[in-house]
Design a protein around this motif. Structure first.
Motif, PDB file in Angstrom:
ATOM      1  N   SER A   1       7.320  -0.983  31.035  1.00 34.78           N
ATOM      2  CA  SER A   1       8.538  -1.689  30.632  1.00 34.78           C
ATOM      3  C   SER A   1       8.290  -2.772  29.593  1.00 34.78           C
ATOM      4  O   SER A   1       9.221  -3.176  28.895  1.00 34.78           O
TER       5      SER A   1
ATOM      6  N   LEU B   1       6.034  -0.287  25.880  1.00 40.14           N
ATOM      7  CA  LEU B   1       7.302  -0.237  25.133  1.00 40.14           C
ATOM      8  C   LEU B   1       7.130  -0.973  23.797  1.00 40.14           C
ATOM      9  O   LEU B   1       7.513  -0.464  22.738  1.00 40.14           O
TER      10      LEU B   1
ATOM     11  N   TYR C   1       7.367   0.443  19.581  1.00 41.32           N
ATOM     12  CA  TYR C   1       8.060   0.064  18.339  1.00 41.32           C
ATOM     13  C   TYR C   1       7.128  -0.554  17.304  1.00 41.32           C
ATOM     14  O   TYR C   1       7.467  -0.624  16.125  1.00 41.32           O
TER      15      TYR C   1
ATOM     16  N   ILE D   1      11.762  -1.180  11.836  1.00 39.21           N
ATOM     17  CA  ILE D   1      12.026  -0.663  13.186  1.00 39.21           C
ATOM     18  C   ILE D   1      11.566  -1.670  14.237  1.00 39.21           C
ATOM     19  O   ILE D   1      12.265  -1.925  15.237  1.00 39.21           O
TER      20      ILE D   1
ATOM     21  N   ALA E   1      14.037  -4.592  14.356  1.00 38.04           N
ATOM     22  CA  ALA E   1      15.306  -4.176  14.983  1.00 38.04           C
ATOM     23  C   ALA E   1      15.143  -4.076  16.501  1.00 38.04           C
ATOM     24  O   ALA E   1      16.019  -4.503  17.263  1.00 38.04           O
ATOM     25  N   ALA E   2      14.013  -3.538  16.939  1.00 43.96           N
ATOM     26  CA  ALA E   2      13.785  -3.394  18.386  1.00 43.96           C
ATOM     27  C   ALA E   2      13.638  -4.758  19.058  1.00 43.96           C
ATOM     28  O   ALA E   2      14.178  -4.988  20.141  1.00 43.96           O
TER      29      ALA E   2
ATOM     30  N   SER F   1      16.965  -6.280  19.560  1.00 40.06           N
ATOM     31  CA  SER F   1      17.966  -5.463  20.240  1.00 40.06           C
ATOM     32  C   SER F   1      18.242  -5.969  21.659  1.00 40.06           C
ATOM     33  O   SER F   1      17.320  -6.118  22.467  1.00 40.06           O
TER      34      SER F   1
ATOM     35  N   GLY G   1      19.398  -4.278  23.944  1.00 36.64           N
ATOM     36  CA  GLY G   1      19.023  -3.196  24.854  1.00 36.64           C
ATOM     37  C   GLY G   1      17.607  -3.288  25.367  1.00 36.64           C
ATOM     38  O   GLY G   1      17.263  -2.696  26.393  1.00 36.64           O
ATOM     39  N   PHE G   2      16.753  -4.033  24.662  1.00 36.02           N
ATOM     40  CA  PHE G   2      15.359  -4.211  25.105  1.00 36.02           C
ATOM     41  C   PHE G   2      15.103  -5.613  25.657  1.00 36.02           C
ATOM     42  O   PHE G   2      13.950  -6.012  25.810  1.00 36.02           O
TER      43      PHE G   2
ATOM     44  N   PHE H   1      15.348  -6.794  28.552  1.00 38.10           N
ATOM     45  CA  PHE H   1      14.602  -6.778  29.823  1.00 38.10           C
ATOM     46  C   PHE H   1      13.094  -6.710  29.587  1.00 38.10           C
ATOM     47  O   PHE H   1      12.300  -7.051  30.457  1.00 38.10           O
TER      48      PHE H   1
ATOM     49  N   ARG I   1      12.864   3.265  31.820  1.00 37.93           N
ATOM     50  CA  ARG I   1      12.059   4.352  31.233  1.00 37.93           C
ATOM     51  C   ARG I   1      12.775   4.943  30.026  1.00 37.93           C
ATOM     52  O   ARG I   1      12.161   5.176  28.997  1.00 37.93           O
TER      53      ARG I   1
ATOM     54  N   VAL J   1      18.425   1.011  21.885  1.00 39.01           N
ATOM     55  CA  VAL J   1      19.413   1.376  22.897  1.00 39.01           C
ATOM     56  C   VAL J   1      20.704   0.615  22.619  1.00 39.01           C
ATOM     57  O   VAL J   1      20.669  -0.585  22.335  1.00 39.01           O
TER      58      VAL J   1
END
Lengths: 476, 143
Positions: free
Chosen positions: A127, A131, A135, A142, A145-146, A149, A151-152, A154, B89, B101
């Motif tokens: 996690s 992860l 990226y 990229i 951006a990650a 984000s 969404g990441f 966590f 995951r 995401v």
């Protein structure tokens, strides 16, 4: 283990070998340190990619080419300038046999590392660290951006990159795969623990070499004291903890730490670039080293370079758009504003820390007290620095740990259950470092007079923090 | 100041410090011993790790499907929403594919759904990846 995995490990060692050799000037020790050196150079490549853009592959090649060229120039420099080759670090070799020390250290540490046979399914490794490696593998756009984000979020995208960078490097060359990731993470952590063994043995260089190495191996094995299942599973906790303790041994216990400071400074850099806790603990260590070396600030300022690199990462990650859950919880507001919350979270925090490392720290404290009362002259004769510095570092880190749990955003019982055993690794290792320092003093042949100078030109009290000097002056 | 000692008491002091230090080393080294024993157990009987190995294989298989299907720079919607293990995951597999995401369907290029089947050795997992833009939704089931 496949041929690709063996090739990966061989390349991780070979790529960092020139830098490791420049740092320690000994082939056996350089082999132990090489994977950590590879991780550091890969980290530089990640930072360059985030700052300047372009692909990670290009920056990886540039970073290693420049490193190898500088190492070559540095090693040939005395020959070109017709100067004497600088003396290697004072590593005490048992029976004058460096390869024997290398073999025993690697062999003993390899046994608990057999947990690497567990399939790579650990939570934080996936996690967080792998992860991030994912990226980092592409390019600056990229990766940025990650990191920004939601969404990441966590995944704590603000965490420093050293634990992920060598995995990204291996994936760039050999393709993605979790077995590869787990092996690279484990080899990097193994290197950090082995480098700590060397740093501890070097700090006790005036003891008998076998004893100094045994002390180093004992401190190295303490990496598994509280969270054994995480050491080879791809987590960063053991990595930064071992680096911090190695740096503490080199910079706080060494006879003249800034005579050859490279190993201690490199370990401190690795600690602060591995995890946020490493940056906090590294800052405390740097402050203690500065106070200890207050009469020689012209050299002691070097200790702030590693901390500066950690702060530079904090700035870069914020610029890119990463967020920290701890910062967003506004810990200072929580610390001074919500007393009821604090009082409800403090007892479970202290209970969990006591259950994890309490007995070990209590025995180490008794050993330290007994040593200070009974064998301090022998310790002074060995030239080992005061272990009060080690306890101050341990107390400082523990205080920040308690403050984080008490003011943090997560449910405290869940949080402690998920992490208390991992974040207490440095406390256990520092307790063990203190204990072995007294063990070596107790079995030493040297029995110098009280107040024997620990270093030339400096009194014994000069090496002690003010509280320790007062303690000595009071005749306790 | 160090306590003044006669020769026998000095030796006793040394023994006391050595014993306390060794106790500390033993307490600190217990975890390494347990890790070594467990690791040797893994080497001798790898069968005890069968369920973890199956989960690892599922991770690898789904990761490969993400990397093969989702181009770098893509935005992935996890739908229906997942919790805990598989949410993290799927997010991780997206990152390894170079994507990000998103939670809004209008922003997404791909939809990722978890599928599973029960087998004699336990539940196995897979992914269903669907292209959302720019073409008409077109299910791409990979196994």
């Amino acid at each position: 283990m496949s041929v690709v995995h063996l090739l990966t490990v061989a390349l991780i060692v070979a790529a960092g070998l020139p830098l490791a050799f420049v740092i320690v000037r000994s082939v056996p020790v350089a082999l132990l340190l090489a994977p950590l050196a590879t991780a550091l150079v890969s980290t530089v490549a990640v930072v360059l990619m985030l700052v300047f853009g372009a692909s990670f592959r290009i920056w990886l090649a540039v970073a290693f080419m420049i490193t190898w060229a500088v190492c070559g120039w540095w090693l040939r420099r005395p020959w070109w300038l017709r100067r004497k080759q600088p003396a290697p670090p004072a590593v005490p070799w048992p029976a004058g046999a460096p390869w024997l020390a290398f073999g025993i250290t690697a062999g003993v540490l390899a046994v608990p590392f057999l947990l690497v046979l567990h399939p790579p399914t650990s939570w934080d490794a996936h996690s967080i660290w792998w992860l991030h490696a994912g990226y980092f593998t592409y390019d600056g756009e990229i990766a940025r951006a990650a990191m920004a984000s939601p969404g990441f979020a966590f995944s704590h995208t603000d965490y420093p990159p050293l634990a992920s960078a060598p995995v990204a490097a291996a994936w760039t060359l050999f393709g993605q795969g979790y077995r590869t990731a787990q092996l690279v993470s484990a080899v990097t952590t193994f290197s950090a623990v082995a480098a700590t063994v060397v740093a501890v043995a070097t700090a006790f260089a005036r003891s008998r070499p076998w004893l100094a190495w045994a002390a180093g191996v004992a401190v190295g094995l303490a990496t598994w004291a509280t969270g054994a299942e995480y050491v080879a599973a791809g987590y960063a906790d053991a990595l930064w903890s071992a680096c911090l303790v190695g740096a503490a041994a080199a910079l706080l216990l060494g006879r003249d730490p800034f005579d050859r400071p490279a190993l201690g400074l490199v370990l401190l850099t690795a600690a602060v670039l591995s995890k946020n806790e490493g940056l906090v603990a590294g800052g405390i260590l740097a402050a203690l080293v500065t106070v200890r070396e207050r009469r020689d600030l012209g050299r002691a300022w070097l200790v702030w370079l590693p901390v500066g690199s950690g702060l530079a990462w904090v700035g870069l990650s914020r610029l890119v758009g990463s967020t920290s859950d701890i910062e967003q919880a506004e810990p200072l507001v929580s610390l001074f504003g919500d007393t009821a919350r604090l009082t409800s979270r403090l007892p479970p925090t202290l209970d969990a820390l006591w259950e994890t490392v309490g007995p070990l720290v209590a025995v180490a404290a008794c050993c330290s007290l007994a040593g200070a009362l009974l064998v301090r002259r022998r310790r002074a004769a060995l030239g080992t620095g005061s272990d009060l510095w080690i306890w101050l570092l341990s107390c400082g880190y523990t205080t920040t740990l308690v403050a984080t749990y008490v003011t943090g955003p997560s449910d405290v019982d869940w949080w402690l259950g998920a992490s208390a055993d991992r974040v207490t690794v440095p406390i256990a290792m520092l307790a063990c470092l203190s204990a072995v320092s007294w063990l070596l003093a107790a079995v030493s042949d040297r029995d110098g007079p009280a107040g024997t100078p620990e270093r030339s030109g400096e009194s014994s009290a000069g090496d002690h923090p003010p509280a320790a000097a007062a303690y000595q002056a009071a005749g306790a | 100041m160090e306590l003044r000692q006669s020769r026998p008491s000095r030796q006793l002091a040394q023994v006391l410090v050595v014993m306390l230090a060794l106790l500390c080393v033993v307490l600190a080294g217990r975890g390494a011993y347990d890790a070594g024993v467990t690791g040797v157990g893994y080497a001798r009987s790898p069968g005890q790790l069968a369920s973890d190995r199956r989960l690892h294989h599922d991770f690898e298989k789904i990761r490969r499907e993400f990397v093969a299907t989702v181009p770098p720079g893509s935005r992935v919607l996890i739908d229906p929403p997942l919790e805990h293990l598989w949410l993290q995951r799927f997010s991780e597999f997206t990152a390894l594919a170079g994507g990000t995401v998103v939670t809004n369907r209008r922003d997404a290029d791909y939809r990722a759904s978890l599928v599973h089947r029960d087998t004699t050795v336990g539940r196995r997992f897979d992914v269903e990846l669907t292209v959302l833009q720019p073409t008409v939704p077109q299910p791409t089931v990979l196994d």
